[in-house]
Design a protein around this motif. Structure first.
Motif, PDB file in Angstrom:
ATOM      1  N   TYR A  95      -7.425  11.656  38.368  1.00  0.00           N
ATOM      2  CA  TYR A  95      -7.219  10.546  37.437  1.00  0.00           C
ATOM      3  C   TYR A  95      -5.726  10.242  37.289  1.00  0.00           C
ATOM      4  N   ASP A 143       3.379  16.646  29.773  1.00  0.00           N
ATOM      5  CA  ASP A 143       1.962  16.341  30.008  1.00  0.00           C
ATOM      6  C   ASP A 143       1.790  15.494  31.256  1.00  0.00           C
ATOM      7  N   LEU A 144       2.698  14.532  31.427  1.00  0.00           N
ATOM      8  CA  LEU A 144       2.601  13.657  32.603  1.00  0.00           C
ATOM      9  C   LEU A 144       2.644  14.498  33.881  1.00  0.00           C
ATOM     10  N   LEU A 145       3.572  15.449  33.925  1.00  0.00           N
ATOM     11  CA  LEU A 145       3.670  16.301  35.118  1.00  0.00           C
ATOM     12  C   LEU A 145       2.417  17.159  35.278  1.00  0.00           C
ATOM     13  N   ARG A 146       1.836  17.573  34.128  1.00  0.00           N
ATOM     14  CA  ARG A 146       0.596  18.361  34.234  1.00  0.00           C
ATOM     15  C   ARG A 146      -0.515  17.524  34.847  1.00  0.00           C
ATOM     16  N   THR A 147      -0.563  16.221  34.482  1.00  0.00           N
ATOM     17  CA  THR A 147      -1.623  15.391  35.051  1.00  0.00           C
ATOM     18  C   THR A 147      -1.440  15.238  36.566  1.00  0.00           C
ATOM     19  N   TYR A 148      -0.208  15.429  37.050  1.00  0.00           N
ATOM     20  CA  TYR A 148       0.017  15.391  38.510  1.00  0.00           C
ATOM     21  C   TYR A 148      -0.200  16.757  39.135  1.00  0.00           C
ATOM     22  N   HIS A 149      -0.490  17.758  38.286  1.00  0.00           N
ATOM     23  CA  HIS A 149      -0.593  19.131  38.756  1.00  0.00           C
ATOM     24  C   HIS A 149       0.682  19.545  39.496  1.00  0.00           C
ATOM     25  N   ALA A 150       1.821  19.249  38.872  1.00  0.00           N
ATOM     26  CA  ALA A 150       3.112  19.582  39.473  1.00  0.00           C
ATOM     27  C   ALA A 150       3.412  21.067  39.243  1.00  0.00           C
ATOM     28  N   LYS A 190      12.506  17.807  39.401  1.00  0.00           N
ATOM     29  CA  LYS A 190      12.338  16.366  39.224  1.00  0.00           C
ATOM     30  C   LYS A 190      12.530  15.924  37.779  1.00  0.00           C
ATOM     31  N   LEU A 191      12.271  16.827  36.825  1.00  0.00           N
ATOM     32  CA  LEU A 191      12.372  16.409  35.426  1.00  0.00           C
ATOM     33  C   LEU A 191      13.458  17.172  34.661  1.00  0.00           C
ATOM     34  N   MET A 218       5.286  14.574  26.033  1.00  0.00           N
ATOM     35  CA  MET A 218       4.628  13.573  26.865  1.00  0.00           C
ATOM     36  C   MET A 218       5.059  13.679  28.326  1.00  0.00           C
ATOM     37  N   GLN A 219       6.373  13.885  28.514  1.00  0.00           N
ATOM     38  CA  GLN A 219       6.891  14.018  29.880  1.00  0.00           C
ATOM     39  C   GLN A 219       6.275  15.234  30.578  1.00  0.00           C
ATOM     40  N   PRO A 269      17.402  16.867  36.125  1.00  0.00           N
ATOM     41  CA  PRO A 269      18.031  15.557  35.879  1.00  0.00           C
ATOM     42  C   PRO A 269      18.203  15.269  34.391  1.00  0.00           C
ATOM     43  N   ARG A 310      -8.155  17.813  37.261  1.00  0.00           N
ATOM     44  CA  ARG A 310      -6.711  17.631  37.136  1.00  0.00           C
ATOM     45  C   ARG A 310      -6.005  18.166  38.392  1.00  0.00           C
ATOM     46  N   LEU A 362      -5.984  18.301  29.419  1.00  0.00           N
ATOM     47  CA  LEU A 362      -4.771  18.641  28.678  1.00  0.00           C
ATOM     48  C   LEU A 362      -5.116  19.409  27.399  1.00  0.00           C
ATOM     49  N   GLN A 392       8.793  22.027  40.886  1.00  0.00           N
ATOM     50  CA  GLN A 392       8.835  20.553  40.930  1.00  0.00           C
ATOM     51  C   GLN A 392       9.253  19.988  39.575  1.00  0.00           C
ATOM     52  N   TRP A 435      16.698   8.002  34.869  1.00  0.00           N
ATOM     53  CA  TRP A 435      17.594   8.173  36.014  1.00  0.00           C
ATOM     54  C   TRP A 435      16.949   7.745  37.322  1.00  0.00           C
ATOM     55  N   ARG A 436      15.707   7.281  37.258  1.00  0.00           N
ATOM     56  CA  ARG A 436      15.065   6.787  38.468  1.00  0.00           C
ATOM     57  C   ARG A 436      14.851   5.286  38.346  1.00  0.00           C
ATOM     58  N   PHE A 449       0.332   6.856  29.157  1.00  0.00           N
ATOM     59  CA  PHE A 449       0.585   7.247  27.766  1.00  0.00           C
ATOM     60  C   PHE A 449       0.983   6.032  26.926  1.00  0.00           C
ATOM     61  N   ILE A 451       5.509  14.420  44.351  1.00  0.00           N
ATOM     62  CA  ILE A 451       4.933  15.693  43.917  1.00  0.00           C
ATOM     63  C   ILE A 451       3.690  16.023  44.737  1.00  0.00           C
ATOM     64  N   MET A 452       2.921  14.987  45.086  1.00  0.00           N
ATOM     65  CA  MET A 452       1.674  15.224  45.811  1.00  0.00           C
ATOM     66  C   MET A 452       1.877  15.290  47.318  1.00  0.00           C
ATOM     67  N   ARG A 498      -6.269  16.010  41.179  1.00  0.00           N
ATOM     68  CA  ARG A 498      -5.585  14.744  40.896  1.00  0.00           C
ATOM     69  C   ARG A 498      -6.574  13.576  40.906  1.00  0.00           C
ATOM     70  N   TYR A 544      11.362   7.773  33.849  1.00  0.00           N
ATOM     71  CA  TYR A 544      12.597   8.546  33.906  1.00  0.00           C
ATOM     72  C   TYR A 544      13.775   7.584  33.958  1.00  0.00           C
TER      73      TYR A 544
END
Lengths: 309, 260
Positions: free
Chosen positions: B83, A206-213, A221-222, A203-204, A225, B78, B59, A217, B95-96, B87, B108-109, B81, B93
């Motif tokens: 959308y 996938d989340l980064l994929r949705t940001y196109h990271a 960022k993930l 899931m984590q 840490p 995607r 995805l 990155q 740690w944030r 989940f 990131i953007m 960006r 995170y």
């Protein structure tokens, strides 16, 4: 590292070890002490040293109760008593100038500096390899088996070769020992960091994929840490391994300084106290390094908002 | 509300190759979602509702058929960006801080620090979490964490919000409250929302359009345009209209099961 609640158990275990140690001193040193006592004019049964060899240490001590207290103070014992080791350590730590070859602090620093340099090299190498393994399929397939194979070679066989080969190209002193330290300490870091960098769930990611990271990155960022708790677990194993590596690096080549050299000297010149003092100093150094890492771990994880384990 | 299609799927098919043989996850799915709509996908597990949402998000890649998001392929969308995705678990995170988590997509953007701060403040206000910016996730309840994850999805300028059972793990009282908040948020932001759920009341309460799906193979068995007004207090759920709608959804689910 002991928190308020576990001082009692720790003290109990230490006391038990000391009792067993003291009890072991009597039979271990009985023959040596009997010989010495006889030379000093004491009557020992049986009288002949050769006959005494047939006796167990314990039997001999019980037949001659007078030698029992003397077993604790023999000056070249087979097994030194705790207070002899403590005396020797106190004398060589506090009683000598720290630049003197007789000072344990001097020898400690020689070993510690090689340990720390090797630990830094090993940790850096370990982290870089782990990052490569996680991001590159070829490295994943190729590096890990070699890393595992590298640890199956006995370090005692490898250490003299490393020292001799590096020596032949003019590298001597600190660096060859650090190479051995690094060789031992990179492995737990690779294993721990690969696991840590892969710890974020689907899931984590996938989340980064949705940001196109990008991959960097995601790493920064993930993955990094998320791997910090794993890193500290690895560092604690790695630092102990690095210290062992530095000592092993001092053993086979007749190094003139360091804990390893002290152990060797004590052994070769029949001064067990020197060996034992170096042994304990090394153990205390390892414990100190672990304590520092634990403190750093707790601070870091608390700062990151994660509860230290 | 304009009538342009934000998301459109035509003859969509998706088969997963698994160790137990192929699984037909989506079969012949046709759907149009217009700008500003709130569309719920409801159906039993295995009906492909989450898979369809993941197809919209790029995805998953459909094996056949066409799907477009804002006139682009899902993968282009995607990359653009287009959308925000929420989940089932908040997935903050640890740690944030809450603020730091909402800043994550913005960092990131490549938004500037100033833009980041403005946006974090704005979305925290939208999900009513003002004052929690400096808190760590473990200091918040599950419902608040999920609100923070919605804020994270709203922080950048995506006009589509994809939500995969976002309140599925929360208790009913918290869920009611969040549903109410989500409707207000939708009204204020005018986003297009695709929302996966397995709760009939949730689907009926939230949606302008309810897509009923059935399993094996996953397909759409009914599409219901909701006649409910846009302004919906919680007690609308006791109205005859609401109950009738819920009944129709339930019938649709049952029919899907019968011929499945």
């Amino acid at each position: 590292m002991a928190k308020g609640g576990n001082i009692l158990p720790v003290v109990t275990v230490v006391a038990a070890i000391l009792v067993i140690w003291c009890l072991a001193v009597i039979p271990m040193n009985a023959h040596l002490t009997a010989d010495q006592a006889q030379r000093d004019g004491m009557t020992i049964t049986p009288e002949s040293a050769a006959d005494r060899q047939d006796y167990l240490g314990l039997t001999l001590a019980l037949k001659n109760p007078a030698i029992i207290p003397l077993t604790f103070v023999h000056n070249r014992p087979r097994l030194p008593s705790p207070h002899q080791v403590a005396d020797e350590m106190f004398r060589t730590v506090f009683g000598e100038n720290i630049t003197s070859r007789r000072s344990l602090i001097y020898h400690g620093w020689v070993t510690l500096s090689a340990t720390l340099l090797g630990f830094v090299i090993g940790t850096t190498l370990g982290i870089l390899l782990a990052i490569g393994i996680v991001h590159n399929r070829t490295m994943d397939k190729s590096v890990m088996p070699w890393a595992i194979v590298s640890q199956t070679i006995p370090i005692l066989a490898l250490a003299p070769m490393i020292i001799v080969i590096l020596g032949s190209i003019g590298i001597q002193g600190l660096l060859p020992k650090s190479v051995i330290s690094a060789y031992l300490s990179f492995f737990p870091v690779v294993v721990g960091m690969v696991k840590g960098l892969r710890s974020p769930g689907a899931m984590q990611l996938d989340l980064l994929r949705t940001y196109h990271a990008s991959d960097p990155q995601g790493l920064w960022k993930l993955r990094l840490p998320a791997s910090i708790p794993y890193l500290f677990a690895s560092l604690k194993i790695g630092i102990s391994a690095a210290l062992v590596g530095a000592i092993v690096g001092e053993l086979p080549t007749g190094a003139k300084a360091g804990f390893g050299a002290r152990m060797l000297v004590g052994d070769q010149y029949g001064q067990p106290l020197v060996t034992w003092a170096a042994l304990f100093a090394a153990a205390i150094t390892a414990a100190g390094l672990l304590a520092i890492l634990s403190l750093l771990e707790r601070r870091t994880l608390r700062h990151m908002g994660m509860v230290a384990s | 509300m304009t009538t342009e299609a934000v998301i459109s799927a035509r003859n969509l098919d998706l088969t997963f190759e698994t160790n137990d043989g192929p699984v037909h996850a989506l079969k012949d799915v046709n759907l149009e979602i217009k700008k500003g709509e709130f569309v719920s996908f409801i159906g039993p597990s295995g009906c492909g509702k989450t898979t369809f949402l993941r197809c919209i998000a790029g995805l998953e890649t459909p094996t056949a058929g066409e799907i477009s998001v804002n006139g682009m392929t899902p993968d282009e969308a995607r990359r653009a960006r287009a959308y925000g995705y929420v989940f089932q678990a908040a997935g903050l995170y640890p740690w944030r801080t809450i603020g730091g988590n909402i800043r994550l997509p913005l960092e990131i953007m490549g938004y500037t620090k100033k833009q980041q701060a403005e946006r974090v403040a704005r979305v925290l206000e939208l999900v009513e979490l003002e004052g929690f910016e400096q808190k760590f996730p473990w200091q918040l309840s599950g419902g608040m964490q999920q609100r923070a994850s919605i804020a994270r999805a709203l922080a950048f300028d995506a006009d589509v919000l994809l939500m995969d059972e976002p309140f599925g793990a929360l208790d009913e009282i918290v869920r009611d409250h969040l549903n109410e908040q989500l409707l207000q948020l939708w009204a204020r932001t005018e986003k297009t929302i695709a929302f996966v759920t397995h709760s009939i009341p949730e689907a009926v309460y939230l949606s302008t359009k309810i897509v009923v799906m059935s399993p094996r193979p996953g397909r759409i068995s009914d599409v219901i345009e909701s006649p409910l007004p846009k302004d919906r207090p919680l007690d609308i759920r006791d109205s005859a209209q609401f109950i009738e709608l819920a009944h129709r959804v339930r019938e649709g689910l049952r029919a899907g099961h019968a011929d499945g």
